[in-house]
Design a protein around this motif. Structure first.
Motif, PDB file in Angstrom:
ATOM      1  N   ALA A 110       0.836  -1.211   0.000  1.00 46.61           N
ATOM      2  CA  ALA A 110       0.000   0.000   0.000  1.00 46.61           C
ATOM      3  C   ALA A 110       0.866   1.254   0.000  1.00 46.61           C
ATOM      4  N   LEU A 111       1.956   1.218   0.736  1.00 43.86           N
ATOM      5  CA  LEU A 111       2.839   2.384   0.787  1.00 43.86           C
ATOM      6  C   LEU A 111       3.620   2.561  -0.506  1.00 43.86           C
ATOM      7  N   ILE A 112       4.039   1.471  -1.111  1.00 46.42           N
ATOM      8  CA  ILE A 112       4.749   1.554  -2.400  1.00 46.42           C
ATOM      9  C   ILE A 112       3.850   2.209  -3.443  1.00 46.42           C
ATOM     10  N   GLU A 113       2.568   1.874  -3.406  1.00 45.78           N
ATOM     11  CA  GLU A 113       1.612   2.419  -4.367  1.00 45.78           C
ATOM     12  C   GLU A 113       1.104   3.810  -3.979  1.00 45.78           C
ATOM     13  N   SER A 114       1.523   4.318  -2.821  1.00 47.64           N
ATOM     14  CA  SER A 114       1.032   5.612  -2.345  1.00 47.64           C
ATOM     15  C   SER A 114       1.692   6.769  -3.073  1.00 47.64           C
ATOM     16  N   SER A 115       1.181   7.949  -2.805  1.00 52.24           N
ATOM     17  CA  SER A 115       1.739   9.155  -3.416  1.00 52.24           C
ATOM     18  C   SER A 115       2.807   9.813  -2.544  1.00 52.24           C
ATOM     19  N   LEU A 116       3.253   9.122  -1.516  1.00 55.37           N
ATOM     20  CA  LEU A 116       4.325   9.673  -0.689  1.00 55.37           C
ATOM     21  C   LEU A 116       5.587   9.871  -1.530  1.00 55.37           C
ATOM     22  N   ALA A 117       6.365  10.848  -1.144  1.00 58.07           N
ATOM     23  CA  ALA A 117       7.662  11.061  -1.802  1.00 58.07           C
ATOM     24  C   ALA A 117       8.531   9.822  -1.579  1.00 58.07           C
ATOM     25  N   PRO A 118       9.415   9.509  -2.516  1.00 60.10           N
ATOM     26  CA  PRO A 118      10.207   8.279  -2.404  1.00 60.10           C
ATOM     27  C   PRO A 118      10.937   8.104  -1.068  1.00 60.10           C
ATOM     28  N   GLU A 119      11.564   9.143  -0.560  1.00 59.39           N
ATOM     29  CA  GLU A 119      12.287   9.009   0.710  1.00 59.39           C
ATOM     30  C   GLU A 119      11.322   8.761   1.864  1.00 59.39           C
ATOM     31  N   ALA A 120      10.199   9.470   1.893  1.00 62.22           N
ATOM     32  CA  ALA A 120       9.189   9.266   2.939  1.00 62.22           C
ATOM     33  C   ALA A 120       8.593   7.865   2.840  1.00 62.22           C
ATOM     34  N   LYS A 121       8.397   7.409   1.625  1.00 59.90           N
ATOM     35  CA  LYS A 121       7.862   6.062   1.384  1.00 59.90           C
ATOM     36  C   LYS A 121       8.776   5.014   2.009  1.00 59.90           C
ATOM     37  N   LEU A 122      10.068   5.115   1.717  1.00 58.59           N
ATOM     38  CA  LEU A 122      11.036   4.155   2.232  1.00 58.59           C
ATOM     39  C   LEU A 122      11.091   4.197   3.759  1.00 58.59           C
ATOM     40  N   LYS A 123      11.158   5.387   4.318  1.00 58.45           N
ATOM     41  CA  LYS A 123      11.219   5.520   5.780  1.00 58.45           C
ATOM     42  C   LYS A 123       9.953   4.984   6.446  1.00 58.45           C
ATOM     43  N   THR A 124       8.821   5.196   5.821  1.00 58.00           N
ATOM     44  CA  THR A 124       7.546   4.733   6.388  1.00 58.00           C
ATOM     45  C   THR A 124       7.442   3.216   6.306  1.00 58.00           C
ATOM     46  N   ILE A 125       7.881   2.637   5.209  1.00 53.72           N
ATOM     47  CA  ILE A 125       7.895   1.173   5.087  1.00 53.72           C
ATOM     48  C   ILE A 125       8.795   0.582   6.170  1.00 53.72           C
ATOM     49  N   ARG A 126       9.940   1.178   6.376  1.00 54.22           N
ATOM     50  CA  ARG A 126      10.853   0.702   7.425  1.00 54.22           C
ATOM     51  C   ARG A 126      10.210   0.839   8.803  1.00 54.22           C
ATOM     52  N   ALA A 127       9.504   1.943   9.049  1.00 54.30           N
ATOM     53  CA  ALA A 127       8.848   2.150  10.344  1.00 54.30           C
ATOM     54  C   ALA A 127       7.800   1.071  10.594  1.00 54.30           C
ATOM     55  N   PHE A 128       6.974   0.799   9.588  1.00 53.28           N
ATOM     56  CA  PHE A 128       5.966  -0.265   9.738  1.00 53.28           C
ATOM     57  C   PHE A 128       6.634  -1.626   9.915  1.00 53.28           C
ATOM     58  N   ASN A 129       7.717  -1.863   9.201  1.00 60.66           N
ATOM     59  CA  ASN A 129       8.433  -3.133   9.329  1.00 60.66           C
ATOM     60  C   ASN A 129       8.924  -3.331  10.764  1.00 60.66           C
ATOM     61  N   LYS A 130       9.498  -2.303  11.343  1.00 63.41           N
ATOM     62  CA  LYS A 130       9.957  -2.388  12.736  1.00 63.41           C
ATOM     63  C   LYS A 130       8.781  -2.678  13.662  1.00 63.41           C
ATOM     64  N   LEU A 131       7.687  -1.983  13.437  1.00 64.90           N
ATOM     65  CA  LEU A 131       6.496  -2.178  14.257  1.00 64.90           C
ATOM     66  C   LEU A 131       5.978  -3.616  14.137  1.00 64.90           C
ATOM     67  N   MET A 132       5.977  -4.163  12.944  1.00 70.21           N
ATOM     68  CA  MET A 132       5.486  -5.534  12.760  1.00 70.21           C
ATOM     69  C   MET A 132       6.391  -6.550  13.465  1.00 70.21           C
ATOM     70  N   TRP A 133       7.694  -6.265  13.528  1.00 69.51           N
ATOM     71  CA  TRP A 133       8.585  -7.155  14.272  1.00 69.51           C
ATOM     72  C   TRP A 133       8.291  -7.068  15.766  1.00 69.51           C
ATOM     73  N   ILE A 134       8.002  -5.880  16.255  1.00 70.22           N
ATOM     74  CA  ILE A 134       7.618  -5.746  17.660  1.00 70.22           C
ATOM     75  C   ILE A 134       6.312  -6.493  17.905  1.00 70.22           C
ATOM     76  N   GLN A 135       5.338  -6.308  17.010  1.00 67.24           N
ATOM     77  CA  GLN A 135       4.079  -7.024  17.156  1.00 67.24           C
ATOM     78  C   GLN A 135       4.304  -8.526  17.137  1.00 67.24           C
ATOM     79  N   ASN A 136       5.167  -8.982  16.243  1.00 68.18           N
ATOM     80  CA  ASN A 136       5.434 -10.413  16.162  1.00 68.18           C
ATOM     81  C   ASN A 136       6.014 -10.939  17.478  1.00 68.18           C
ATOM     82  N   ASP A 137       6.871 -10.158  18.112  1.00 73.46           N
ATOM     83  CA  ASP A 137       7.405 -10.577  19.405  1.00 73.46           C
ATOM     84  C   ASP A 137       6.290 -10.633  20.448  1.00 73.46           C
ATOM     85  N   PHE A 138       5.382  -9.675  20.413  1.00 66.49           N
ATOM     86  CA  PHE A 138       4.281  -9.646  21.377  1.00 66.49           C
ATOM     87  C   PHE A 138       3.276 -10.765  21.107  1.00 66.49           C
ATOM     88  N   ILE A 139       3.373 -11.384  19.979  1.00 69.24           N
ATOM     89  CA  ILE A 139       2.604 -12.602  19.727  1.00 69.24           C
ATOM     90  C   ILE A 139       3.403 -13.804  20.230  1.00 69.24           C
TER      91      ILE A 139
END
Length: 190
Positions: A155-184
């Motif tokens: 969804a973020l890759i297909e978004s209209s975010l600027a390329p640098e913001a897109k990459l940083k946001t994908i990384r932020a969600f990725n980190k969050l999903m790893w935290i969520q995975n640990d909490f599972i």
């Protein structure tokens, strides 16, 4: 070298979250990026939920967990796996939960209540909470979090975010999903 109280990691979810966030590098800037992505992700949540459930219902190993009565669901349950499809009321009930999960990720403050929420998301899929007849195997939960990470990235890759913001946001969600995975995963430790 930082000292980490490993026993406290197991007993104190807030301490665990703070450790994981620090170790992974998930900080206030990542939270801001996730929340700033709400205008991009929010309108697509329905689509993300549908993609997720299409995948969940395409494998018997994941779909079978939607046959037993879900905690909080008041309607008729499917008779068996063959009676289950994406339009079944119990699946709609579960889709609503996933919808609220995505909304929480992009809209809630990342405070002690959010830590409790992330922990509850892990616990609810085990016999420790919810329906004692439903215990989702860890491999299926890992698959789900991997899928959620991917649909969010897509969804973020297909978004209209600027390329640098897109990459940083994908990384932020990725980190969050790893935290969520640990909490599972912590609720599967015997």
């Amino acid at each position: 070298m930082q000292h980490i109280d490993e026993a406290k990691l197991e007993s104190d979810p807030k301490y665990r979250y703070e450790y994981l966030a620090d170790f992974i590098g998930f900080g206030p800037d990542d939270v801001k990026l996730i929340q700033a992505a709400a205008p991009q992700v929010g309108p697509r949540i329905g689509e993300l939920v549908e993609k997720t459930y299409a995948k969940l219902l395409s494998y018997d190993a994941t779909a079978r967990h939607f046959v037993p009565k879900q905690h909080g669901f008041e309607g008729e349950t499917p008779f068996d796996l063959a009676a289950l499809d994406a339009s079944h009321p119990q699946i709609q009930f579960r889709k609503d939960h996933l919808n609220r999960y995505f909304v929480a990720l992009i809209g809630r403050a990342y405070d002690a209540k959010m830590v409790q929420y992330l922990d509850m998301v892990g616990r609810i899929h085990t016999v420790s909470a919810g329906n004692n007849e439903i215990s989702i195997p860890l491999v299926q939960m890992n698959a789900l979090i991997g899928l959620l990470s991917d649909v969010l990235a897509d969804a973020l890759i297909e978004s209209s975010l600027a390329p640098e913001a897109k990459l940083k946001t994908i990384r932020a969600f990725n980190k969050l999903m790893w935290i969520q995975n640990d909490f599972i995963s912590r609720h599967y430790v015997i």
